[in-house]
Design a protein around this motif. Structure first.
Motif: not given
Length: 190
Positions: A77-88, A112-121
């Motif tokens: 994730e340090l090698n990416r610019d911008g926001r990192s999403y766990t799914y990616d 508690e926050y999992l329902p809001h995670w990007y592409k959680i399914e």
């Protein structure tokens, strides 16, 4: 047989004993082969304004895990610019390392926050979530999570930053070599 790899993500600004205890407890209780600390470049769920650089955070993390061959650092994730999403991130890691099963370690606040995670399914198909207890957090979830009980130690990176800024002691909250690094580099003083 697939290797069982724990992933503990965060800003690690700074990494503290709470992070190390969580990693060790999860590794021991779930019999993981390794735990990788994954510092993020820019987390999607919070803003960072501590004044530290990526290099500072990486150096502190390296010092934190010195001497533990079961701990390592994952810099994807340090090698990416911008926001990192766990799914990616986990999609990329899973595709590159098909010999690994990933266990993504999160605190009770993130459960508690999992329902809001990007592409959680889709993410649930890539990792097994491991939830750890934290003060005042509800560990119930609609998602399949393996829960690991860890000693309740109320240390946070923001508390440490505030203590440094206010000239208070941070002794015994971080490894001594990380404290020295913070002092030598005048981190968190303003």
């Amino acid at each position: 047989m697939k290797r069982k790899i724990g992933i503990l993500g965060g800003t690690f600004d700074p990494p503290h004993l709470g992070h190390l205890i969580i990693a060790n407890e999860v590794m021991e209780q779930l019999k993981l082969d390794e735990v990788r600390f994954m510092p993020n470049h820019e987390p999607p769920h919070k803003e960072r304004h501590s004044g530290t650089t990526v290099e500072n955070r990486l150096s502190m993390l390296e010092k934190s895990i010195e001497g533990n061959p079961s701990f390592s650092i994952e810099t994807i994730e340090l090698n990416r610019d911008g926001r990192s999403y766990t799914y990616d991130t986990m999609k990329e890691l899973s595709e590159k390392n098909t010999e690994n099963d990933y266990y993504f370690i999160i605190g009770g606040d993130m459960v508690e926050y999992l329902p809001h995670w990007y592409k959680i399914e889709e993410l649930l198909k890539l990792v097994q979530f491991v939830g750890t207890n934290r003060p005042n957090c509800n560990l119930e979830s609609q998602y399949p999570i393996t829960f690991v009980k860890v000693p309740m130690i109320e240390i946070s990176s923001s508390m440490i930053r505030d203590r440094v800024k206010n000239g208070a002691s941070i002794k015994y909250l971080l490894p001594e070599n990380v404290i020295c690094y913070i002092e030598e580099n005048h981190l968190y003083e303003t």
